[in-house]
Scaffold this motif. Structure first.
Motif, PDB file in Angstrom:
ATOM      1  N   UNK A 286      13.724   8.975  -7.212  1.00  0.00           N
ATOM      2  CA  UNK A 286      14.319   7.522  -6.922  1.00  0.00           C
ATOM      3  C   UNK A 286      14.052   6.188  -6.052  1.00  0.00           C
ATOM      4  N   UNK A 287      12.626   6.371  -6.073  1.00  0.00           N
ATOM      5  CA  UNK A 287      11.663   5.519  -5.151  1.00  0.00           C
ATOM      6  C   UNK A 287      11.445   4.498  -6.115  1.00  0.00           C
ATOM      7  N   UNK A 288      11.450   3.598  -5.191  1.00  0.00           N
ATOM      8  CA  UNK A 288      11.060   2.093  -6.409  1.00  0.00           C
ATOM      9  C   UNK A 288       9.140   1.448  -6.069  1.00  0.00           C
ATOM     10  N   UNK A 289       8.866   2.624  -7.511  1.00  0.00           N
ATOM     11  CA  UNK A 289       7.783   2.125  -7.792  1.00  0.00           C
ATOM     12  C   UNK A 289       7.427   1.083  -8.495  1.00  0.00           C
TER      13      UNK A 289
ATOM     14  N   UNK B 124     -13.451  11.159   0.678  1.00  0.00           N
ATOM     15  CA  UNK B 124     -14.501   9.481   0.138  1.00  0.00           C
ATOM     16  C   UNK B 124     -13.307   8.590  -0.639  1.00  0.00           C
ATOM     17  N   UNK B 125     -11.585   9.256   0.086  1.00  0.00           N
ATOM     18  CA  UNK B 125     -10.884   8.194  -1.418  1.00  0.00           C
ATOM     19  C   UNK B 125     -10.802   8.705  -2.805  1.00  0.00           C
ATOM     20  N   UNK B 126     -11.267   9.456  -3.193  1.00  0.00           N
ATOM     21  CA  UNK B 126     -11.121   9.858  -4.310  1.00  0.00           C
ATOM     22  C   UNK B 126      -9.309   9.995  -5.019  1.00  0.00           C
ATOM     23  N   UNK B 127      -9.121  11.206  -4.210  1.00  0.00           N
ATOM     24  CA  UNK B 127      -8.244  11.040  -4.235  1.00  0.00           C
ATOM     25  C   UNK B 127      -6.806  11.676  -3.267  1.00  0.00           C
ATOM     26  N   UNK B 128      -5.696  11.755  -3.367  1.00  0.00           N
ATOM     27  CA  UNK B 128      -4.508  10.810  -2.573  1.00  0.00           C
ATOM     28  C   UNK B 128      -4.539  12.156  -1.399  1.00  0.00           C
TER      29      UNK B 128
ATOM     30  N   UNK C  80      -4.598   2.308 -10.046  1.00  0.00           N
ATOM     31  CA  UNK C  80      -3.698   2.797  -9.085  1.00  0.00           C
ATOM     32  C   UNK C  80      -3.513   4.242  -9.217  1.00  0.00           C
ATOM     33  N   UNK C  81      -2.704   4.783  -9.908  1.00  0.00           N
ATOM     34  CA  UNK C  81      -2.811   6.233 -10.117  1.00  0.00           C
ATOM     35  C   UNK C  81      -4.360   6.763 -10.472  1.00  0.00           C
ATOM     36  N   UNK C  82      -4.752   6.344 -11.576  1.00  0.00           N
ATOM     37  CA  UNK C  82      -6.531   6.669 -11.271  1.00  0.00           C
ATOM     38  C   UNK C  82      -7.320   6.419  -9.681  1.00  0.00           C
ATOM     39  N   UNK C  83      -6.648   5.058  -8.620  1.00  0.00           N
ATOM     40  CA  UNK C  83      -7.776   5.581  -7.714  1.00  0.00           C
ATOM     41  C   UNK C  83      -7.290   6.273  -6.876  1.00  0.00           C
ATOM     42  N   UNK C  84      -5.843   6.500  -6.636  1.00  0.00           N
ATOM     43  CA  UNK C  84      -5.139   7.235  -5.715  1.00  0.00           C
ATOM     44  C   UNK C  84      -4.951   9.399  -5.982  1.00  0.00           C
ATOM     45  N   UNK C  85      -5.731   9.601  -7.660  1.00  0.00           N
ATOM     46  CA  UNK C  85      -6.035  10.807  -8.135  1.00  0.00           C
ATOM     47  C   UNK C  85      -3.883  11.498  -7.950  1.00  0.00           C
ATOM     48  N   UNK C  86      -3.712  10.605  -8.512  1.00  0.00           N
ATOM     49  CA  UNK C  86      -2.191  11.027  -8.789  1.00  0.00           C
ATOM     50  C   UNK C  86      -1.792  11.677  -9.773  1.00  0.00           C
ATOM     51  N   UNK C  87      -0.472  12.723 -10.095  1.00  0.00           N
ATOM     52  CA  UNK C  87      -0.222  13.130 -11.068  1.00  0.00           C
ATOM     53  C   UNK C  87       0.111  11.627 -12.180  1.00  0.00           C
ATOM     54  N   UNK C  88      -0.353  12.988 -13.591  1.00  0.00           N
ATOM     55  CA  UNK C  88      -0.384  11.598 -14.205  1.00  0.00           C
ATOM     56  C   UNK C  88       1.258  11.856 -15.209  1.00  0.00           C
ATOM     57  N   UNK C  89       2.194  10.486 -16.210  1.00  0.00           N
ATOM     58  CA  UNK C  89       3.315  10.295 -15.955  1.00  0.00           C
ATOM     59  C   UNK C  89       3.423  11.691 -17.108  1.00  0.00           C
ATOM     60  N   UNK C  90       4.391  12.260 -17.668  1.00  0.00           N
ATOM     61  CA  UNK C  90       4.521  13.298 -18.307  1.00  0.00           C
ATOM     62  C   UNK C  90       6.352  13.453 -18.868  1.00  0.00           C
TER      63      UNK C  90
ATOM     64  N   UNK D 296       1.509  -0.696  -0.094  1.00  0.00           N
ATOM     65  CA  UNK D 296       0.330   0.366  -0.012  1.00  0.00           C
ATOM     66  C   UNK D 296       1.097   1.500  -0.228  1.00  0.00           C
ATOM     67  N   UNK D 297       2.433   1.233   0.982  1.00  0.00           N
ATOM     68  CA  UNK D 297       2.854   2.408   0.711  1.00  0.00           C
ATOM     69  C   UNK D 297       3.438   2.738  -0.452  1.00  0.00           C
ATOM     70  N   UNK D 298       3.716   1.964  -0.948  1.00  0.00           N
ATOM     71  CA  UNK D 298       4.577   1.738  -2.270  1.00  0.00           C
ATOM     72  C   UNK D 298       3.522   2.893  -3.335  1.00  0.00           C
ATOM     73  N   UNK D 299       2.184   1.924  -3.536  1.00  0.00           N
ATOM     74  CA  UNK D 299       1.052   2.643  -4.635  1.00  0.00           C
ATOM     75  C   UNK D 299       0.578   4.246  -4.600  1.00  0.00           C
ATOM     76  N   UNK D 300       1.095   4.481  -2.907  1.00  0.00           N
ATOM     77  CA  UNK D 300       1.058   5.969  -2.362  1.00  0.00           C
ATOM     78  C   UNK D 300       2.141   6.800  -3.128  1.00  0.00           C
ATOM     79  N   UNK D 301       2.991   6.079  -4.016  1.00  0.00           N
ATOM     80  CA  UNK D 301       4.059   7.211  -4.485  1.00  0.00           C
ATOM     81  C   UNK D 301       4.220   7.676  -5.813  1.00  0.00           C
ATOM     82  N   UNK D 302       3.491   8.259  -5.706  1.00  0.00           N
ATOM     83  CA  UNK D 302       3.155   9.213  -7.144  1.00  0.00           C
ATOM     84  C   UNK D 302       4.594   9.128  -8.236  1.00  0.00           C
TER      85      UNK D 302
END
Length: 374
Positions: free
Chosen positions: A121-124, A345-349, A147-157, A79-85
């Motif tokens: 440098x975090x392993x994602x 409502x856990x839509x975003x982080x 996971x990015x969609x569920x946690x509302x994390x920024x998209x990869x650019x 779960x902690x790894x998933x929180x890393x955007x």
């Protein structure tokens, strides 16, 4: 540090402590001299289990404890790894690890270990592959996108790889946001009117659009008061849970030649979004920059029973109060912060998520926030 090396370090430290204790004991005996009534005894051997007992854990034991403990917190670590955007991904393939650690009867089970790190440098992501085929990558990358969609994390650019020519199209197809970023870069270097494939992909994405007939603009107090009265009547005809109005505000930002922000102007534009009696979305742009105080009906409407929703809407309301001399009145406005509402409502982080990110997650649309559009 490997378990064996850690065990050797612990043994060395314990041995040094034992020798210091021996010297200290001998020094105390020498100081006592003839005062002792019985023959002094020396400390026992380091490994005497009945006395000093200088046992230390072995490397195998430390490895066993390490694996056992991490097995109990595996779900937490996942779960902690998933929180890393990750806005930037660095992809690396290692072919040594499978040769030494992943064998069955002397044969390699996998060909390579793929490690994907973010900009910090975090392993994602980390997974094994049996071939160099890109299809081996796809399940893990799609899970990452989910996971990015569920946690509302920024998209990869941006993606770094050691085989740009071979990997480029695969990553562009896998990450829509990367394709959009590439299209923006292509436009910077395009000198003619030709359209690149990446630009076509970007144009195909769902984009927030507002028709001109959905927008009305008011600039004088009389027109604003008349509009607000009509709007309040429209809102009052709706059920209590639907008596909401979207609110946003804009003001000028003055910068120096080098881009540094110098100061900001007073709140100049108040935007109210609502549904009319026929259920159509409307937006009213109220130009306030010429006024020193808010129109009477607008002020009464803001502090009434209607709920005003927006992203970081509290900041807009506070600024409205400061700029137009109604700080105390603005404390009575009923507000709903969309970022906080989505976070609860856990839509975003994060409750401070940008509005364009909320639009992307909730409406599946792209909101253009570029300065030229605003």
């Amino acid at each position: 540090l490997r378990p064996g090396a850690l065990a050797d370090t612990i043994l060395e430290m314990h041995a040094k402590r034992y020798h210091r204790e021996c010297l200290k004991h001998e020094l105390e005996i020498a100081k006592a001299g003839n005062l002792l009534h019985q023959k002094p005894t020396m400390l026992s051997e380091f490994g005497d289990t009945t006395k000093y007992n200088g046992l230390v854990p072995t490397g195998s034991y430390l490895m066993h404890v390490y694996k056992s403990f991490h097995a109990t917190i595996k779900d937490f670590l996942d779960t902690e790894v998933k929180k890393r955007g990750a806005k930037r991904l660095s992809v690396d393939a290692s072919y040594k690890e499978p040769k030494h650690l992943c064998q069955y009867h002397g044969h390699n089970l996998f060909k390579g270990l793929i490690t994907v790190t973010n900009e910090f440098g975090e392993i994602r992501m980390q997974f094994h592959v049996v071939t160099d085929d890109h299809e081996q990558f796809r399940p893990s990358l799609l899970a990452f996108l989910n996971t990015v969609e569920l946690y509302g994390q920024p998209k990869v650019d941006l993606v770094f790889t050691d085989n740009v020519h071979g990997d480029r199209q695969f990553y562009l197809d896998t990450f829509p946001s990367l394709s959009a970023a590439q299209a923006r870069l292509d436009r910077l270097v395009t000198t003619d009117n030709s359209t690149t494939p990446n630009q076509e992909n970007a144009n195909d994405q769902n984009t927030c659009k507002v028709d001109d007939d959905q927008i009305v603009v008011y600039s004088d107090k009389g027109a604003i008061n008349t509009f607000v009265t009509a709007l309040e009547n429209t809102i009052r005809d709706k059920p209590a849970e639907d008596q909401v109005v979207g609110l946003d505000a804009e003001w000028n930002v003055y910068t120096a030649r080098h881009g540094m922000r110098m100061r900001t102007g007073k709140l100049a534009l108040l935007i109210l979004a609502y549904k009319d009696n026929e259920g159509r979305m409307k937006a009213a742009l109220l130009r306030l920059h010429k006024f020193t105080s808010l129109p009477d009906r607008l002020l009464q409407f803001l502090v009434g029973r209607t709920k005003f929703v927006g992203n970081v809407v509290g900041g807009d309301i506070r600024r409205l109060g400061r700029d137009y001399g109604c700080v105390d009145e603005m404390k009575n406005v009923s507000l709903v912060n969309l970022g906080r509402y989505a976070r609860e409502r856990d839509v975003v982080q994060s409750g401070t998520v940008r509005l364009d990110v909320l639009v992307q997650i909730c409406l599946k649309e792209t909101m253009n926030k570029e300065a030229i559009v605003r």
